[in-house]
Design a protein around this motif. Structure first.
Motif, PDB file in Angstrom:
ATOM      1  N   LYS A 141      93.097  40.372  49.605  1.00 45.68           N
ATOM      2  CA  LYS A 141      93.547  41.767  49.629  1.00 45.68           C
ATOM      3  C   LYS A 141      93.295  42.452  48.297  1.00 45.68           C
ATOM      4  O   LYS A 141      93.013  43.661  48.245  1.00 45.68           O
ATOM      5  N   ASN A 142      93.365  41.686  47.211  1.00 51.09           N
ATOM      6  CA  ASN A 142      93.208  42.269  45.877  1.00 51.09           C
ATOM      7  C   ASN A 142      91.818  42.043  45.277  1.00 51.09           C
ATOM      8  O   ASN A 142      91.613  42.231  44.081  1.00 51.09           O
ATOM      9  N   ASN A 143      90.873  41.630  46.138  1.00 50.95           N
ATOM     10  CA  ASN A 143      89.473  41.459  45.718  1.00 50.95           C
ATOM     11  C   ASN A 143      89.323  40.530  44.515  1.00 50.95           C
ATOM     12  O   ASN A 143      88.498  40.768  43.623  1.00 50.95           O
ATOM     13  N   ILE A 144      90.117  39.484  44.502  1.00 51.71           N
ATOM     14  CA  ILE A 144      90.021  38.478  43.444  1.00 51.71           C
ATOM     15  C   ILE A 144      88.872  37.527  43.790  1.00 51.71           C
ATOM     16  O   ILE A 144      88.826  36.997  44.904  1.00 51.71           O
ATOM     17  N   PRO A 145      87.939  37.303  42.881  1.00 54.40           N
ATOM     18  CA  PRO A 145      86.822  36.397  43.179  1.00 54.40           C
ATOM     19  C   PRO A 145      87.305  34.949  43.231  1.00 54.40           C
ATOM     20  O   PRO A 145      87.927  34.460  42.283  1.00 54.40           O
TER      21      PRO A 145
ATOM     22  N   SER B 224     102.971  27.512  44.745  1.00 54.80           N
ATOM     23  CA  SER B 224     102.522  28.852  45.139  1.00 54.80           C
ATOM     24  C   SER B 224     103.190  29.990  44.366  1.00 54.80           C
ATOM     25  O   SER B 224     102.495  30.955  44.004  1.00 54.80           O
ATOM     26  N   PRO B 225     104.500  29.979  44.082  1.00 56.68           N
ATOM     27  CA  PRO B 225     105.050  31.099  43.305  1.00 56.68           C
ATOM     28  C   PRO B 225     104.405  31.229  41.930  1.00 56.68           C
ATOM     29  O   PRO B 225     104.131  32.344  41.469  1.00 56.68           O
ATOM     30  N   ALA B 226     104.141  30.087  41.279  1.00 58.01           N
ATOM     31  CA  ALA B 226     103.492  30.130  39.969  1.00 58.01           C
ATOM     32  C   ALA B 226     102.060  30.646  40.085  1.00 58.01           C
ATOM     33  O   ALA B 226     101.599  31.422  39.242  1.00 58.01           O
ATOM     34  N   ILE B 227     101.354  30.225  41.130  1.00 59.21           N
ATOM     35  CA  ILE B 227      99.971  30.666  41.330  1.00 59.21           C
ATOM     36  C   ILE B 227      99.925  32.171  41.593  1.00 59.21           C
ATOM     37  O   ILE B 227      99.103  32.894  41.018  1.00 59.21           O
TER      38      ILE B 227
ATOM     39  N   LYS C 155      96.899  37.934  35.693  1.00 58.30           N
ATOM     40  CA  LYS C 155      95.514  37.829  35.239  1.00 58.30           C
ATOM     41  C   LYS C 155      94.660  38.984  35.745  1.00 58.30           C
ATOM     42  O   LYS C 155      93.838  39.537  35.006  1.00 58.30           O
ATOM     43  N   TYR C 156      94.866  39.346  37.015  1.00 65.39           N
ATOM     44  CA  TYR C 156      94.007  40.367  37.623  1.00 65.39           C
ATOM     45  C   TYR C 156      94.665  41.737  37.685  1.00 65.39           C
ATOM     46  O   TYR C 156      94.119  42.654  38.298  1.00 65.39           O
ATOM     47  N   LYS C 157      95.855  41.857  37.074  1.00 67.87           N
ATOM     48  CA  LYS C 157      96.542  43.143  37.001  1.00 67.87           C
ATOM     49  C   LYS C 157      96.572  43.832  38.370  1.00 67.87           C
ATOM     50  O   LYS C 157      96.120  44.973  38.530  1.00 67.87           O
ATOM     51  N   THR C 158      97.102  43.118  39.333  1.00 70.05           N
ATOM     52  CA  THR C 158      97.199  43.642  40.697  1.00 70.05           C
ATOM     53  C   THR C 158      98.230  44.765  40.744  1.00 70.05           C
ATOM     54  O   THR C 158      99.026  44.924  39.802  1.00 70.05           O
TER      55      THR C 158
END
Length: 242
Positions: free
Chosen positions: A23-27, A67-70, A77-80
């Motif tokens: 959804k956030n276009n993270i590679p 998962s919460p940490a990830i 990192k990606y400033k979502t």
């Protein structure tokens, strides 16, 4: 080079990460894991996550589990978008509050029901005792009521007017039971409407893509499991119904 995710989309936490990243276009690339076949026990995966659990993240030489940490790492990192995991301390604390609560309140019931309904027959070649399944189902209404009254209340989403990590983690967890034909939101119209809003916010196509495996859970019945793995799993499964 993008991030590597080690995922099994049969797992709710893995689905939440997959949806969030797409959804956030993270590679990213996915290293597909099949937990029911024991692939998390491989030597190679042990070097990524010594806990041998999915999901796991590898970002260059950096690895991360849970998962919460990830999700928090990806957000920063990606400033979502801020509404997903707010920078505001109090708003972020509300997201963290829900995540902490879910893993002690909803997660245990969901896991037990899924294992008795789906995993037990897969490894034991017989259905789980019906009374044990009913006992597990009877534990679920209390946390669902708390989800509605404590977290959702009269808001569109769990912590405010926009979707957050709390909603994403919650809905992927509860889809584990909805997908295997349990009407867990019966007589709870506010939760039905909330689930529909979350799916719309995510995007119906992405939502269905992430849940394809669990929505076709009947296909698991034809999955070949290693005889050795079956023997290893039997004590754990028998303990669940003792």
């Amino acid at each position: 080079m993008g991030i590597e995710f080690y995922l099994d989309l049969l797992s709710p936490p893995c689905r939440s990460i997959y949806i969030f990243a797409k959804k956030n276009n993270i590679p990213f690339t996915v290293k597909q894991m099949e937990v029911l076949k024991g692939q998390q026990q491989s030597v190679g995966f042990g070097k990524v996550n010594i806990l041998r659990k999915v999901p796991a993240l590898k970002d260059g030489g950096f690895t991360l589990a849970e998962s919460p940490a990830i999700l928090a790492y990806l957000s920063q990192k990606y400033k979502t978008p801020d509404h997903l995991y707010p920078l505001d301390m109090k708003k972020q604390a509300r997201v963290d509050e829900y995540l902490s609560w879910q893993y002690s309140a909803i997660w245990p019931s969901v896991v037990k029901i899924f294992w008795l309904k789906v995993v037990f027959p897969l490894y034991m070649d017989q259905t789980a005792p019906e009374e044990k399944l009913q006992e597990a189902l009877e534990d679920l209404p209390i946390p669902l009521k708390q989800l509605e009254e404590k977290f959702l209340q009269d808001k569109p989403f769990l912590v405010g007017n926009m979707i957050s990590l709390a909603d994403l983690v919650a809905v992927t967890e509860l889809m584990q039971l909805i997908a295997i034909d349990y009407n867990i939101f019966e007589d709870m119209p506010k939760l039905v409407e909330w689930r529909n809003r979350v799916e719309k916010a995510v995007g119906k196509e992405l939502f269905q893509e992430a849940h394809k495996v669990i929505l076709n859970f009947q296909d698991l019945n034809s999955m070949l499991t290693e005889p050795q793995l079956k023997e290893q799993m039997k004590p754990k499964l028998l303990k669940m119904v003792a």
